[in-house]
Design an enzyme around this catalytic site. Structure first.
Site, short mmCIF file in Angstrom:
data_model
loop_
_atom_site.label_atom_id
_atom_site.label_comp_id
_atom_site.label_asym_id
_atom_site.label_seq_id
_atom_site.Cartn_x
_atom_site.Cartn_y
_atom_site.Cartn_z
N ARG A 1 -38.38 47.69 52.36
CA ARG A 1 -37.73 46.72 51.35
C ARG A 1 -37.34 45.54 52.00
O ARG A 1 -36.92 44.54 51.15
CB ARG A 1 -36.88 47.60 50.55
N GLY B 1 -37.26 47.70 43.22
CA GLY B 1 -38.22 46.59 43.89
C GLY B 1 -37.95 45.35 43.70
O GLY B 1 -38.47 44.29 44.26
N ASP C 1 -41.19 43.70 39.99
CA ASP C 1 -41.59 43.21 41.30
C ASP C 1 -43.19 43.00 41.21
O ASP C 1 -43.74 42.09 41.80
CB ASP C 1 -41.37 44.21 42.46
N ASP D 1 -49.23 46.41 38.44
CA ASP D 1 -50.47 47.34 39.01
C ASP D 1 -51.07 47.74 37.99
O ASP D 1 -51.92 47.00 37.42
CB ASP D 1 -49.90 48.28 39.93
P1 IMP Z 1 -47.88 49.96 37.55
O1 IMP Z 1 -46.96 50.86 36.43
O2 IMP Z 1 -48.85 50.64 38.00
O3 IMP Z 1 -48.11 48.58 36.87
O4 IMP Z 1 -46.87 49.84 38.53
C1 IMP Z 1 -45.54 49.95 38.71
C2 IMP Z 1 -45.00 50.09 40.00
O5 IMP Z 1 -45.48 50.45 41.07
C3 IMP Z 1 -44.55 48.77 40.26
O6 IMP Z 1 -43.35 48.29 39.68
C4 IMP Z 1 -44.29 49.06 41.90
O7 IMP Z 1 -42.67 49.61 42.16
C5 IMP Z 1 -45.09 49.89 42.27
N1 IMP Z 1 -46.34 49.48 43.17
C6 IMP Z 1 -47.51 49.13 42.65
N2 IMP Z 1 -48.27 48.60 43.47
C7 IMP Z 1 -47.44 48.60 44.65
C8 IMP Z 1 -47.63 47.74 45.95
O8 IMP Z 1 -48.78 47.31 46.38
N3 IMP Z 1 -46.71 47.89 46.95
C9 IMP Z 1 -45.42 48.66 46.36
N4 IMP Z 1 -45.01 48.90 45.27
C10 IMP Z 1 -46.23 48.95 44.31
MG MG Z 2 -41.25 48.51 40.17
#
Ligand code: IMP
Ligand code: MG
Length: 184
Positions: free
Chosen positions: A169, A49, A104, A107
């Site tokens: 992407r 990403g 990227d 979340d």
């Molecule tokens: P986290 O561990 O929940 O903070 O998120 C990890 C990964 O989920 C990010 O690095 C993204 O690759 C993917 N991700 C989270 N939200 C989105 C979104 O809205 N669009 C695309 N990828 C997302």
């Molecule tokens: Mg990611």
């Protein structure tokens, strides 16, 4: 259809245009330049990403920087902080080095929390994080980036490296994916 010049039909709305993205990265690169030491920094691009953001960011830094690439994901039962799955590891030894993680989006915050800890455990002298996007409404752990380009709401974001099921992407802008695409 040329989905690069006009908006992709699966995109609800363009949030940030190519021009807006480049202007904001310029500002964030200046912040990173000020805050980081000017030698021995290793920038780690979190694949896939962050690839567009990484390429644009490092070119806007005023100092040379080493590169490395990693592919990770987090998994867990939702109640604990989970574990980090390393799909591709870096080649560099980060012991004693100042590391800049380039990601990227934050979340839940779980991936970055686990990745930061892994690099600290490997002996990095410091670990700083720069993110393209931040989704604060979805945070599950106490994790923040040191530098961030844009905050976004609780929506699914695509483009400029970000995917849904490996699609979108290569779109040059950042947009919101239509709900009907991921709810069908
Ligand atoms: P986290 O561990 O929940 O903070 O998120 C990890 C990964 O989920 C990010 O690095 C993204 O690759 C993917 N991700 C989270 N939200 C989105 C979104 O809205 N669009 C695309 N990828 C997302
Ligand atoms: Mg990611």
């Amino acid at each position: 259809m040329n989905t690069k010049e006009t908006m992709h039909p699966d995109c609800e709305k363009i949030l940030f245009s190519e021009e807006t993205i480049q202007k904001r990265i310029e500002e964030v690169a200046a912040e990173v330049d000020k805050a980081l030491p000017h030698d021995s920094v290793i920038a780690i691009c979190v694949l896939n990403g962050a690839v567009m953001f990484f390429a644009d960011l490092v070119r806007k830094l005023h100092h040379d920087i080493q590169f490395d690439f990693m592919s990770v994901s987090s998994y867990g039962d939702g109640t604990t902080s989970g574990a980090l799955k390393i799909k591709k590891d870096i080649s560099a030894n980060v012991k004693g080095k100042d590391v800049l993680i380039v990601e990227d989006i934050i979340d839940s915050g779980r991936t970055l929390m686990l990745l930061k800890k892994l690099l600290e455990d490997r002996g990095a002298a410091s670990v700083k994080i720069v993110t393209l996007l931040n989704k604060p409404s979805r945070r599950e752990v106490d994790m923040y980036s040191d530098f961030n380009c844009f905050d976004v709401g609780n929506e699914f974001i695509i483009g400029y490296g970000l995917d849904y099921a490996q699609q979108y992407r290569s779109l040059p802008y950042i947009g919101i994916l239509k709900r009907e695409i991921y709810e069908k």
